[in-house]
Write a protein that holds these residues in place. Structure first.
Motif, PDB file in Angstrom:
ATOM      1  N   ARG A   1     -20.303-104.011  73.975  1.00 32.29           N
ATOM      2  CA  ARG A   1     -19.104-102.908  74.049  1.00 32.29           C
ATOM      3  C   ARG A   1     -18.761-102.168  72.642  1.00 32.29           C
ATOM      4  NH1 ARG A   1     -14.810-106.434  75.494  1.00 32.29           N
ATOM      5  NH2 ARG A   1     -15.876-106.351  77.607  1.00 32.29           N
TER       6      ARG A   1
ATOM      7  N   ASP B   1     -17.859-100.062  78.003  1.00 35.61           N
ATOM      8  CA  ASP B   1     -18.477-101.391  78.573  1.00 35.61           C
ATOM      9  C   ASP B   1     -19.104-101.095  79.829  1.00 35.61           C
ATOM     10  OD1 ASP B   1     -18.854-103.783  79.351  1.00 35.61           O
ATOM     11  OD2 ASP B   1     -17.136-104.725  78.716  1.00 35.61           O
ATOM     12  N   PRO B   2     -20.479-101.144  79.746  1.00 31.08           N
ATOM     13  CA  PRO B   2     -21.406-100.850  80.926  1.00 31.08           C
ATOM     14  C   PRO B   2     -20.942-102.135  81.912  1.00 31.08           C
ATOM     15  CG  PRO B   2     -22.762-101.978  79.252  1.00 31.08           C
ATOM     16  CD  PRO B   2     -21.265-101.718  78.446  1.00 31.08           C
ATOM     17  N   ARG B   3     -20.146-102.880  81.711  1.00 31.60           N
ATOM     18  CA  ARG B   3     -19.925-103.864  82.866  1.00 31.60           C
ATOM     19  C   ARG B   3     -18.664-103.623  83.703  1.00 31.60           C
ATOM     20  NH1 ARG B   3     -20.434-108.738  78.660  1.00 31.60           N
ATOM     21  NH2 ARG B   3     -19.047-107.140  77.805  1.00 31.60           N
ATOM     22  N   ARG B   4     -18.105-102.725  83.193  1.00 34.43           N
ATOM     23  CA  ARG B   4     -16.508-102.206  83.441  1.00 34.43           C
ATOM     24  C   ARG B   4     -16.733-100.607  83.730  1.00 34.43           C
ATOM     25  NH1 ARG B   4     -11.738-105.714  80.920  1.00 34.43           N
ATOM     26  NH2 ARG B   4     -12.697-107.832  81.515  1.00 34.43           N
ATOM     27  N   ALA B   5     -15.965-100.232  85.017  1.00 38.60           N
ATOM     28  CA  ALA B   5     -15.870 -98.798  85.196  1.00 38.60           C
ATOM     29  C   ALA B   5     -17.185 -98.046  84.821  1.00 38.60           C
ATOM     30  CB  ALA B   5     -14.813 -98.276  84.466  1.00 38.60           C
ATOM     31  N   PHE B   6     -18.206 -98.620  85.214  1.00 39.88           N
ATOM     32  CA  PHE B   6     -19.676 -97.812  85.128  1.00 39.88           C
ATOM     33  C   PHE B   6     -19.734 -97.372  83.668  1.00 39.88           C
ATOM     34  CE2 PHE B   6     -18.735 -98.160  89.612  1.00 39.88           C
ATOM     35  CZ  PHE B   6     -19.830 -98.781  90.091  1.00 39.88           C
ATOM     36  N   GLY B   7     -19.292 -97.915  82.512  1.00 36.75           N
ATOM     37  CA  GLY B   7     -19.365 -97.661  81.327  1.00 36.75           C
ATOM     38  C   GLY B   7     -18.533 -96.191  81.007  1.00 36.75           C
ATOM     39  N   GLN B   8     -17.572 -95.912  81.783  1.00 43.49           N
ATOM     40  CA  GLN B   8     -16.622 -94.855  81.791  1.00 43.49           C
ATOM     41  C   GLN B   8     -15.425 -95.482  80.670  1.00 43.49           C
ATOM     42  OE1 GLN B   8     -15.005 -93.355  85.243  1.00 43.49           O
ATOM     43  NE2 GLN B   8     -16.963 -92.534  85.675  1.00 43.49           N
TER      44      GLN B   8
ATOM     45  N   LYS C   1      -9.156 -97.179  83.730  1.00 48.42           N
ATOM     46  CA  LYS C   1     -10.026 -96.036  83.265  1.00 48.42           C
ATOM     47  C   LYS C   1      -8.688 -94.906  82.586  1.00 48.42           C
ATOM     48  CE  LYS C   1     -12.174 -94.722  86.983  1.00 48.42           C
ATOM     49  NZ  LYS C   1     -13.142 -93.884  87.796  1.00 48.42           N
TER      50      LYS C   1
ATOM     51  N   SER D   1      -9.247-103.014  82.598  1.00 45.37           N
ATOM     52  CA  SER D   1     -10.262-102.190  83.465  1.00 45.37           C
ATOM     53  C   SER D   1      -9.783-100.952  83.975  1.00 45.37           C
ATOM     54  CB  SER D   1     -10.515-102.882  84.891  1.00 45.37           C
ATOM     55  OG  SER D   1     -11.489-104.116  84.410  1.00 45.37           O
TER      56      SER D   1
END
Length: 101
Positions: free
Chosen positions: A26, A43-50, A59, A57
């Motif tokens: 992260r 975080d690439p595991r949440r919201a596609f890294g946005q 955005k 979570s």
């Protein structure tokens, strides 16, 4: 001629969270100094890294859009169970980023 530059490694490490294998998992971007509170996370595991609000979570784009639609900071604070300081920090970070783009 410029003076010596500070090493970049400590700055980068202060912005990262590492997983159990010591790999970056992260990123916490900052506006002016790496010592700022970690309000935003990538975080690439949440919201596609946005960009999201750290610890959630949500955005940051959603918060900014709701403010632009006329909702108050207090309403968003209650809706997302976040402090007013966190919502205001998200807005400072997000709106500064929008100006730079």
């Amino acid at each position: 001629m410029q003076g010596p530059r500070p090493p970049i490694r400590p700055v980068v490490e202060a912005s990262l969270e590492l997983d159990h294998r010591r790999r970056p998992s992260r990123l916490y971007p900052w506006r002016r100094e790496a010592s700022e509170p970690k309000i935003i996370a990538l975080d690439p595991r949440r919201a596609f890294g946005q960009p999201i609000v750290a610890g959630s979570s949500v955005k940051i784009e959603v918060i900014i859009d709701r403010i632009r639609a006329g909702e108050s900071v207090a309403t968003l604070s209650a809706d997302y169970d976040m402090s007013i300081d966190t919502i205001e920090g998200v807005l400072r970070w997000g709106l500064d980023g929008a100006k730079a783009a």
